[in-house]
Design a protein around this motif. Structure first.
Motif, PDB file in Angstrom:
ATOM      1  N   ASN A  26      -7.902  -3.761 -31.784  1.00 59.42           N
ATOM      2  CA  ASN A  26      -8.834  -4.193 -32.783  1.00 59.42           C
ATOM      3  C   ASN A  26      -9.145  -5.620 -32.508  1.00 59.42           C
ATOM      4  O   ASN A  26      -8.346  -6.576 -33.061  1.00 59.42           O
ATOM      5  CB  ASN A  26      -8.765  -3.603 -34.295  1.00 59.42           C
ATOM      6  CG  ASN A  26      -8.840  -2.415 -34.352  1.00 59.42           C
ATOM      7  OD1 ASN A  26      -9.890  -1.715 -34.095  1.00 59.42           O
ATOM      8  ND2 ASN A  26      -7.825  -1.748 -34.949  1.00 59.42           N
ATOM      9  N   THR A  28     -10.775  -8.669 -33.490  1.00 60.42           N
ATOM     10  CA  THR A  28     -11.292  -9.298 -34.734  1.00 60.42           C
ATOM     11  C   THR A  28     -11.460 -10.697 -34.643  1.00 60.42           C
ATOM     12  O   THR A  28     -10.422 -11.414 -34.087  1.00 60.42           O
ATOM     13  CB  THR A  28     -10.709  -8.689 -36.150  1.00 60.42           C
ATOM     14  OG1 THR A  28      -9.326  -9.387 -36.347  1.00 60.42           O
ATOM     15  CG2 THR A  28     -10.509  -7.131 -36.048  1.00 60.42           C
ATOM     16  N   GLN A  31     -11.157 -13.787 -39.881  1.00 63.72           N
ATOM     17  CA  GLN A  31     -11.442 -13.421 -41.441  1.00 63.72           C
ATOM     18  C   GLN A  31     -12.505 -12.443 -41.357  1.00 63.72           C
ATOM     19  O   GLN A  31     -13.158 -12.053 -40.830  1.00 63.72           O
ATOM     20  CB  GLN A  31     -12.220 -14.804 -41.639  1.00 63.72           C
ATOM     21  CG  GLN A  31     -12.714 -14.626 -43.057  1.00 63.72           C
ATOM     22  CD  GLN A  31     -13.744 -15.900 -43.558  1.00 63.72           C
ATOM     23  OE1 GLN A  31     -14.164 -16.560 -42.883  1.00 63.72           O
ATOM     24  NE2 GLN A  31     -14.320 -15.949 -44.696  1.00 63.72           N
ATOM     25  N   SER A  32     -12.166 -11.420 -42.524  1.00 64.98           N
ATOM     26  CA  SER A  32     -12.919 -10.350 -42.637  1.00 64.98           C
ATOM     27  C   SER A  32     -14.260 -10.676 -43.610  1.00 64.98           C
ATOM     28  O   SER A  32     -14.154 -11.590 -44.379  1.00 64.98           O
ATOM     29  CB  SER A  32     -11.946  -9.302 -43.434  1.00 64.98           C
ATOM     30  OG  SER A  32     -12.945  -8.194 -43.817  1.00 64.98           O
ATOM     31  N   THR A  34     -18.331  -9.265 -44.872  1.00 67.13           N
ATOM     32  CA  THR A  34     -18.969  -8.041 -45.321  1.00 67.13           C
ATOM     33  C   THR A  34     -20.130  -8.138 -44.269  1.00 67.13           C
ATOM     34  O   THR A  34     -20.603  -9.397 -43.783  1.00 67.13           O
ATOM     35  CB  THR A  34     -19.483  -8.318 -46.653  1.00 67.13           C
ATOM     36  OG1 THR A  34     -20.127  -9.395 -47.051  1.00 67.13           O
ATOM     37  CG2 THR A  34     -18.161  -8.228 -47.605  1.00 67.13           C
ATOM     38  N   GLY A  87     -15.619  -0.649 -46.987  1.00 66.03           N
ATOM     39  CA  GLY A  87     -14.790  -1.574 -46.424  1.00 66.03           C
ATOM     40  C   GLY A  87     -13.579  -0.992 -45.757  1.00 66.03           C
ATOM     41  O   GLY A  87     -12.493  -1.740 -45.628  1.00 66.03           O
ATOM     42  N   ASN A  89     -13.158  -0.686 -42.649  1.00 65.31           N
ATOM     43  CA  ASN A  89     -12.794  -1.409 -41.326  1.00 65.31           C
ATOM     44  C   ASN A  89     -12.539  -2.977 -41.782  1.00 65.31           C
ATOM     45  O   ASN A  89     -13.000  -3.499 -40.690  1.00 65.31           O
ATOM     46  CB  ASN A  89     -13.971  -1.209 -40.673  1.00 65.31           C
ATOM     47  CG  ASN A  89     -13.786   0.149 -39.881  1.00 65.31           C
ATOM     48  OD1 ASN A  89     -13.105   1.096 -40.208  1.00 65.31           O
ATOM     49  ND2 ASN A  89     -14.596   0.546 -38.842  1.00 65.31           N
ATOM     50  N   ASP A  90     -12.698  -3.397 -42.820  1.00 69.08           N
ATOM     51  CA  ASP A  90     -12.429  -4.626 -43.271  1.00 69.08           C
ATOM     52  C   ASP A  90     -10.931  -5.146 -42.873  1.00 69.08           C
ATOM     53  O   ASP A  90     -10.205  -5.316 -43.749  1.00 69.08           O
ATOM     54  CB  ASP A  90     -12.930  -5.026 -44.572  1.00 69.08           C
ATOM     55  CG  ASP A  90     -14.241  -4.765 -44.895  1.00 69.08           C
ATOM     56  OD1 ASP A  90     -15.064  -4.947 -43.586  1.00 69.08           O
ATOM     57  OD2 ASP A  90     -14.656  -4.883 -45.998  1.00 69.08           O
ATOM     58  N   ILE A  91     -10.719  -5.355 -41.650  1.00 70.21           N
ATOM     59  CA  ILE A  91      -9.425  -5.839 -41.253  1.00 70.21           C
ATOM     60  C   ILE A  91      -9.450  -7.160 -40.475  1.00 70.21           C
ATOM     61  O   ILE A  91     -10.511  -7.478 -39.764  1.00 70.21           O
ATOM     62  CB  ILE A  91      -8.712  -4.734 -40.479  1.00 70.21           C
ATOM     63  CG1 ILE A  91      -9.477  -4.448 -39.198  1.00 70.21           C
ATOM     64  CG2 ILE A  91      -8.681  -3.261 -41.403  1.00 70.21           C
ATOM     65  CD1 ILE A  91      -8.856  -3.111 -38.272  1.00 70.21           C
ATOM     66  N   VAL A  92      -8.446  -7.498 -40.384  1.00 71.40           N
ATOM     67  CA  VAL A  92      -8.113  -8.871 -39.347  1.00 71.40           C
ATOM     68  C   VAL A  92      -6.766  -8.371 -38.813  1.00 71.40           C
ATOM     69  O   VAL A  92      -5.596  -8.142 -39.473  1.00 71.40           O
ATOM     70  CB  VAL A  92      -7.865 -10.241 -40.203  1.00 71.40           C
ATOM     71  CG1 VAL A  92      -7.719 -11.180 -39.525  1.00 71.40           C
ATOM     72  CG2 VAL A  92      -9.151 -10.462 -41.079  1.00 71.40           C
ATOM     73  N   THR A  93      -6.677  -8.450 -37.341  1.00 66.51           N
ATOM     74  CA  THR A  93      -5.600  -8.182 -36.713  1.00 66.51           C
ATOM     75  C   THR A  93      -5.230  -9.565 -35.984  1.00 66.51           C
ATOM     76  O   THR A  93      -6.026 -10.480 -35.855  1.00 66.51           O
ATOM     77  CB  THR A  93      -5.850  -7.129 -35.540  1.00 66.51           C
ATOM     78  OG1 THR A  93      -6.976  -7.442 -34.546  1.00 66.51           O
ATOM     79  CG2 THR A  93      -6.448  -5.808 -36.113  1.00 66.51           C
TER      80      THR A  93
END
Length: 119
Positions: A26, A28, A31-32, A34, A87, A89-93
């Motif tokens: 993923n 990303t 930062q997540s 919206t 939310g 999928n509001d992830i940070v990898t």
């Protein structure tokens, strides 16, 4: 001009070595954000209001049906949309850094660079 975005915009891995077979990453930013936050950032760059709203389920169903999607596909798409809206999928990898050796760039920087390249 190519219709393909430059690799730096899509996060193409640059240093894959053994051990990645079957892996799912993923990519990303750091930062997540919206949808509303992304729209606000885009508004700043473009100098005009960019709105964000979540389409009502009935409108989504009607639109997908107009395109001829089968009900089972529509149900799956609605389920995905609900997950996004909640939310899910509001992830940070750390996958960008893991694959490229570089820190993930903030959305505001990436968007700014992409918009400047298009102008």
């Amino acid at each position: 001009m190519s219709d393909q975005p430059p690799a730096r915009y899509v996060g193409t891995p640059t240093r894959l070595r053994d051990g990645h077979d079957g892996a799912i990453y993923n990519l990303t930013g750091p930062q997540s954000l919206t949808g509303a936050e992304r729209a606000a950032i885009a508004s700043q760059f473009l100098g005009r209001e960019i709105g964000f709203q979540i389409a009502p389920e009935a409108a989504l169903r009607e639109g997908f049906a107009q395109f001829g999607y089968p009900e089972v596909v529509i149900d799956a798409l609605i389920s995905i949309q609900k997950k996004f809206a909640a939310g899910g999928n509001d992830i940070v990898t750390g996958d960008v850094e893991k694959l490229s050796g570089r820190l993930a760039r903030p959305f505001v920087e990436t968007l700014g660079e992409a918009l400047r390249a298009l102008s």
